[in-house]
Design an enzyme around this catalytic site. Structure first.
Site, mmCIF file in Angstrom:
data_model
loop_
_atom_site.group_PDB
_atom_site.id
_atom_site.type_symbol
_atom_site.label_atom_id
_atom_site.label_comp_id
_atom_site.label_asym_id
_atom_site.label_seq_id
_atom_site.Cartn_x
_atom_site.Cartn_y
_atom_site.Cartn_z
ATOM 1 C CB CYS A 163 -0.251 -5.466 21.764
ATOM 2 S SG CYS A 163 0.443 -3.801 21.611
ATOM 3 C CD GLU A 199 -6.256 -11.815 30.864
ATOM 4 O OE1 GLU A 199 -6.319 -12.970 31.291
ATOM 5 O OE2 GLU A 199 -5.208 -11.165 30.837
HETATM 6 FE FE1 SF4 Z 1 1.488 -2.179 25.903
HETATM 7 FE FE2 SF4 Z 1 3.817 -2.718 24.608
HETATM 8 FE FE3 SF4 Z 1 2.479 -4.664 25.832
HETATM 9 FE FE4 SF4 Z 1 1.499 -3.576 23.617
HETATM 10 S S1 SF4 Z 1 3.374 -4.765 23.791
HETATM 11 S S2 SF4 Z 1 0.338 -4.081 25.479
HETATM 12 S S3 SF4 Z 1 2.101 -1.472 23.871
HETATM 13 S S4 SF4 Z 1 3.411 -2.890 26.818
#
Ligand code: SF4
Length: 381
Positions: free
Chosen positions: A112, A92
């Site tokens: 992530c 996205e």
């Molecule tokens: Fe950003 Fe942490 Fe979400 Fe990863 S887990 S996208 S580093 S806020």
């Protein structure tokens, strides 16, 4: 096998064109078509000879992202784009209008690995890194979509024009909203965890696509050694740190990366980050009721930021039923936190949460694609 020209660095592309017995000028023309005019086929490159275009068609191609959905928030005009990659994964990107700015928030990974507890993307885990061209393609695709000349339903966007009930024309009456002005690496993923591809993307965004470095910001949760490398290899890019806590104890709990790079190490890296005159590091601080929003937290934050040219963005938490342990700090408490920082001479801004109505706000990106009604409506949440 055909070569994807977008997967090549500038140097590699020039070499490829030379290998086709063409001059370097042809390479420049092609780069211009791809990155400035957003061409996705050689037929569009009308200043190349027909025979060369035919040759290119046999040996190369130009990849592009497939737009699955575009949702425009009715509250503030924030737009969320869901793209499909060549391997079927989805990402996205979010376009945020704010006065004379139109900021595109781009993703650097599918999912992530950082696992921040307040973030929906973090709950997905890491699926894969994005390639540099997939990162830049978010800018190219959105630029093309919002450009006034291509807004009408177009064969270039069959997914939209044929079946997408949520398709809307761009926000009208403001020409400044038809061109991206700023880029932020704050979408899905931790950019410094995909450093080589993000670095190549940064170089192309500034050197080829033409964004001023002042208008490009990389936001990180704090992979301290890579902050040094960023300063060295991509100087003058803006740095934002998602700090969100003032003690290691709390930060360890809500941001597991802190167990590897403690606050002290992170802030030391920030102290050494070279800044030009009048430039600052932005510290993003997500306020979580009862967790990090006390007056003591504000006072500790003031101490932590000593010696760093910085400003603080205070971000209201967007509540999620999936994360009931986190609640939004009240408005009064948010203002009190801001005032404590301001009284110490720190620039502290309460960021308006944008895109909450379309699940495009900070920590809400998930790139899930639901077909709610096979003929008309798509929703991402
Ligand atoms: Fe950003 Fe942490 Fe979400 Fe990863 S887990 S996208 S580093 S806020």
């Amino acid at each position: 096998m055909k070569i994807n020209l977008k997967a090549l660095t500038e140097k590699e592309l020039k070499k490829f064109i030379e290998g086709q017995k063409q001059t370097l000028y042809r390479a420049k023309q092609i780069i211009n078509w791809i990155y400035k005019k957003y061409a996705t086929s050689f037929e569009e490159m009308t200043d190349l000879s027909k025979s060369f275009r035919e040759l290119l068609n046999k040996t190369a191609f130009i990849s592009s992202l497939k737009l699955l959905s575009r949702i425009i928030g009715t509250k503030d005009g924030t737009q969320k784009f869901l793209f499909e990659l060549e391997d079927g994964e989805t990402i996205e990107s979010v376009l945020i209008p704010d006065k004379d700015r139109l900021t595109l928030c781009i993703s650097s990974q599918v999912g992530c690995a950082m696992g921040c507890k307040f973030c929906v993307t973090g709950q997905l885990g890491l699926k894969r890194n994005l390639k540099a061209y997939e990162i830049i393609d978010q800018i190219i695709s959105v630029s093309k979509i919002i450009a006034p000349s291509v807004i009408p339903p177009s064969p270039l966007y069959p997914a939209l024009s044929q079946k997408c009930g949520v398709y809307q024309r761009g926000v009208r009456g403001d020409s400044s909203l038809s061109k991206i002005t700023n880029i932020v690496f704050m979408g899905m993923g931790e950019p410094l965890h995909n450093f080589p591809e993000v670095l190549e993307a940064l170089l192309r965004i500034t050197d080829i696509v033409g964004f001023s470095k002042r208008r490009v910001t990389l936001s990180t949760v704090g992979i301290a050694p890579k902050i040094f490398e960023l300063a060295e290899k991509a100087p003058r890019i803006n740095l934002a740190i998602s700090i969100n806590a003032t003690t290691d104890e709390i930060r360890n709990k809500i941001m597991p990366i802190n167990q590897k790079y403690h606050l002290k190490e992170l802030l030391n890296a920030c102290r050494k980050f070279p800044l030009e005159p009048r430039r600052q590091i932005t510290f993003e601080y997500l306020l979580l009721e009862g967790i990090n929003d006390s007056k003591e937290d504000a006072l500790r934050l003031i101490n932590l930021l000593k010696g760093i040219k910085s400003k603080v963005n205070l971000i209201p938490y967007n509540p999620s039923p999936k994360r009931p342990e986190f609640r939004t700090t009240s408005k009064d408490k948010t203002i009190a936190f801001q005032k404590t920082l301001q009284n110490a001479g720190i620039t502290a801004i309460i960021r308006k949460s944008k895109g909450g109505d379309i699940f495009a706000a900070c920590g809400q990106l998930k790139a899930t694609y639901f077909v709610r009604n096979s003929s008309t409506a798509f929703k991402s949440s």
